[in-house]
Design an enzyme around this catalytic site. Structure first.
Site, short mmCIF file in Angstrom:
data_model
loop_
_atom_site.label_atom_id
_atom_site.label_comp_id
_atom_site.label_asym_id
_atom_site.label_seq_id
_atom_site.Cartn_x
_atom_site.Cartn_y
_atom_site.Cartn_z
N ALA A 136 6.93 3.29 2.91
CA ALA A 136 6.61 4.30 3.91
C ALA A 136 7.37 4.08 5.21
O ALA A 136 8.05 4.99 5.72
CB ALA A 136 5.11 4.31 4.17
N GLN A 166 0.11 4.93 -1.40
CA GLN A 166 -0.99 3.97 -1.56
C GLN A 166 -2.30 4.42 -0.93
O GLN A 166 -3.38 4.10 -1.47
CB GLN A 166 -0.56 2.61 -1.02
N CYS A 284 -5.05 -1.84 5.43
CA CYS A 284 -6.20 -0.97 5.67
C CYS A 284 -7.52 -1.72 5.55
O CYS A 284 -8.10 -1.83 4.46
CB CYS A 284 -6.22 0.23 4.73
N ASP A 420 3.68 -2.94 7.62
CA ASP A 420 2.81 -4.09 7.40
C ASP A 420 3.47 -5.43 7.70
O ASP A 420 2.77 -6.41 7.99
CB ASP A 420 2.32 -4.10 5.95
N CYS A 463 -7.82 4.95 10.15
CA CYS A 463 -8.51 4.48 8.94
C CYS A 463 -9.59 5.48 8.56
O CYS A 463 -10.69 5.47 9.13
CB CYS A 463 -9.12 3.10 9.19
#
Length: 533
Positions: A136, A166, A284, A420, A463
Site C-alpha cells: 500500500a 489487507q 491495526c 508499517d 481504525c
C-alpha cells in the site's frame, strides 16, 4: 498479428492487444514479455490490462520496459535472462512472445540476454528514486511521485505478483467479503511509468546509495523510499505455525486463513472461543478485537452466544490505546459477556490437545495459565523485517529510524520510510500509510531539489472497529492520542458505533484504496506544513 520467430521458443511481434491473447494461447505460447513502456501512443493498450488478461488466459506475463531509441541496460538484460529461463523452463517446453511497438526492442533485448554474461558482472543501474516494497505505502508513493514529476526514473522493487487489500480480511473473517475480492494482480497496480523490478531486496547500502537484489545485482538511487511493511512472526509462539488452519486455530492476519475464521464461527454452536492480541506494535491494533466482535454478533444472531464462552487475552495494559474509544468498546465487551484479560500474552499452542497457554501479569506477579478452546483466533507477534533490522537504516527498535513529522531518515537525508516499517509511534494502518505517502513524496522532491523538507505528518491513523455487523466505532487519532476526526461530530461521532462508519468501511474504503490511494489520487490527505521560523 505478425510474428517473427528468433528461436523455436521465442518470437517477437509489434504491439499486441487483449483480443490476441486467446489465439496466442492456442498457438502454444506460455508467456508474454512486454518491452514497451506504457504511454508511447494514445491508443496503446496498457500493460496492466494486458497483464491481467494474460493471467486469466493462463499466460505468464512480465514487464521489462525499454525506452524507444535506448539500448537495453544491464539490469534489464539480467531480468530478461531470468524471465526467459522461468517461462521456457528447465526442460525447454515453454514458448514465449516478446512485443514492443515494432518488435525491434524485444528482439534486441532477447539477443543481449542470450549472449554470454560479461565476466565483470552486470553494471549497476541508476534510478532517480527507488521504492522498495509494492504494498500500500510503496505503490501510493510511486504513483503520487510520478503524478507530480512524470519525468523521474522510478523503480518499484517487489517480488510478489499478488497484491492484497489487507483491511478487508476482517470482513472476510466476519462473512461479509469473499477473500478473492481482496486480491488483485500486482502488474495491474504498478504505476505505468514506473519500472517494476520483480525481485526481493536483500541488503541496503545507504552510504553508497545502493540496494542489493536477490540475484546479486545492485541498483543505485538518488532517493530511496522504504516500504517493506513488517514481519508477522508466526514461529515466535511455540506450536502455532504447525496448527494454523486446523484444530480450530485461525487468524484474520493471513489471506488463506480468514475464510477459515468464518467457517469456524459459522459452525460453532457451543464451547470456548479465545481471541488473542500480542504486544505492540502490530498492524491495526483494533483488528484482534474486531474479529471477536463480529464473531459474537454472528453467534448472537443465531441465538447461540449464550452457549459460547468468549475470552479476550491481550498483552496490552488496556483494551485500546486511546482512552476516548474505550467506553464504547467496553459496552460491547459487557454486552457479549466477554471474559477480558489484560496483560495476558499467548506463549504456546497445543493444537492436538486444543489448549492455549498464556502468561498473565497481575498485581500478585506473573503466572502461566492453560486454557482449553474449541476456536482460537491468534494474532502473531510482529517485528521489523530482518532485512531492515540488520541494516544501517534501523533504529533501536529495529524499524527504519525516521523523523516522525517528515518521515525522513534521521541519518541519511535522501532516505524516507512509509507505512508499517517506519519507526514512528502512530497506529500501523493503511489509513496511516495513505496520510504518510504525500508527506514522503513532497519531502523527497524537496530533498532532490535542494530544499528543506517542510511537509508534516501528524501521526494520523484510522481504525474502524467493527463492533457488530452494520455498526462501527471509527477511531481516528494521531500522535499522543489526539483525536483527528475526518468528519464533523454532527455527521459521524467516532466515539460511538454508527451505521455510517460501517457504510464507509464496507463500500467506500475499498474503492478509496484501489482507485485513489494506489493511483496517487490524494483525497483528504493534504500534508500539514512546518510553521515559519
Amino acid at each position: 498479428m505478425s510474428l517473427r520467430f528468433l528461436t523455436a521458443h521465442f518470437a517477437v511481434s509489434p504491439q499486441i492487444r487483449v483480443d490476441d491473447l486467446p489465439a496466442l494461447k492456442e498457438q502454444g505460447f506460455t508467456g508474454i514479455i512486454s518491452t514497451r513502456p506504457d504511454g508511447e501512443e494514445k491508443d496503446q493498450p496498457s500493460v496492466a490490462d494486458l497483464g491481467v488478461a494474460a493471467e486469466k488466459c493462463g499466460l505468464a506475463f512480465s514487464y521489462i520496459p525499454v525506452r524507444m531509441g535506448a539500448t537495453p541496460d544491464a539490469h534489464s538484460v539480467s531480468v530478461m535472462r531470468r524471465t526467459l529461463s522461468e517461462m521456457i523452463g528447465p526442460e525447454g517446453t515453454g514458448k514465449v512472445l516478446g512485443y514492443c511497438r515494432s518488435g525491434r526492442r524485444a528482439a534486441d533485448l532477447f539477443e543481449l540476454a542470450s549472449a554470454e554474461q560479461d565476466e565483470a558482472g552486470p553494471a549497476i543501474q541508476r534510478f532517480d528514486v527507488v521504492v522498495v516494497g509494492g504494498g500500500a505505502g510503496g505503490l501510493a508513493c510511486a504513483a503520487s511521485l510520478l503524478r507530480r514529476r512524470p519525468e523521474l526514473l522510478v523503480a518499484v522493487v517487489e517480488p510478489s505478483t499478488e497484491h492484497y487489500y489487507q483491511p478487508g480480511w476482517t470482513l472476510v473473517g466476519g462473512g461479509v467479503f469473499e477473500a478473492r475480492d481482496t486480491r488483485r494482480s500486482e502488474v495491474g497496480l504498478i504505476p505505468p511509468r514506473a519500472n517494476w523490478i520483480r525481485q526481493a531486496a536483500t541488503a541496503f547500502h545507504p552510504e553508497k546509495n545502493t540496494v542489493e537484489l536477490g540475484d546479486g545485482s545492485q541498483i543505485r538511487y538518488d532517493a530511496l523510499v522504504v516500504a517493506t511493511g513488517l514481519k508477522l512472526d508466526w514461529t515466535a509462539i511455540p506450536g502455532l505455525a504447525e496448527t494454523l488452519g486446523k484444530n480450530g486455530v485461525t487468524s484474520n492476519y493471513r489471506y488463506d486463513l480468514a475464510p477459515y475464521t468464518w467457517e469456524l464461527v459459522s459452525k460453532l454452536e457451543e464451547g470456548k472461543a479465545l481471541f488473542t492480541q500480542p504486544p505492540m506494535p502490530i498492524k491495526c491494533a483494533g483488528a484482534p478485537q474486531k474479529a471477536m466482535y463480529l464473531a459474537c454478533d454472528a453467534w448472537r444472531r443465531r441465538g447461540v452466544l449464550g452457549r459460547v464462552q468468549v475470552e479476550f487475552d491481550t498483552a496490552t495494559p488496556s483494551l485500546f490505546g486511546v482512552a476516548d474509544f474505550v467506553p464504547a468498546l467496553m459496552d460491547y465487551i459487557k454486552g457479549y459477556s466477554i471474559d477480558l484479560h489484560l496483560k495476558s500474552r499467548l506463549v504456546a499452542v497445543d493444537g492436538e490437545r486444543k489448549v492455549a497457554t498464556f502468561e498473565r501479569t497481575t498485581d500478585a506477579g506473573t503466572e502461566k495459565v492453560e486454557r482449553p478452546f474449541d476456536m482460537l483466533h491468534v494474532v502473531p507477534p510482529q517485528t521489523a523485517p530482518d532485512i531492515i533490522r540488520n541494516s544501517p537504516l534501523a533504529g533501536a527498535d529495529g524499524f527504519v529510524s525516521v523523523h516522525p513529522d517528515t518521515m525522513q531518515h534521521t541519518k541519511f537525508p535522501n532516505v524516507f520510510a512509509v507505512g508499517d516499517v517506519a519507526g514512528t509511534s502512530n497506529a500501523k494502518t493503511a489509513a496511516a500509510a495513505r496520510k504518510q505517502a504525500p508527506v514522503v513524496v513532497e519531502n523527497l522532491i524537496a530533498q532532490l531539489s535542494g530544499r528543506k523538507p517542510d511537509a508534516v505528518y501528524d501521526g494520523y491513523g484510522g481504525c474502524p472497529l467493527t463492533v457488530e455487523r452494520g455498526k462501527i466505532v471509527l477511531a481516528e487519532f494521531g500522535y499522543g492520542g489526539k483525536l483527528l476526526p475526518t468528519f464533523p461530530g454532527w455527521l459521524l461521532n467516532g466515539k460511538k458505533p454508527t451505521r455510517l462508519a460501517w457504510f464507509l468501511k464496507e463500500k467506500v474504503m475499498p474503492r478509496l484504496y484501489w482507485d485513489f490511494m494506489l493511483k496517487g489520487r490524494e483525497l483528504l490527505v493534504r500534508p500539514g506544513r512546518k510553521s515559519e521560523s
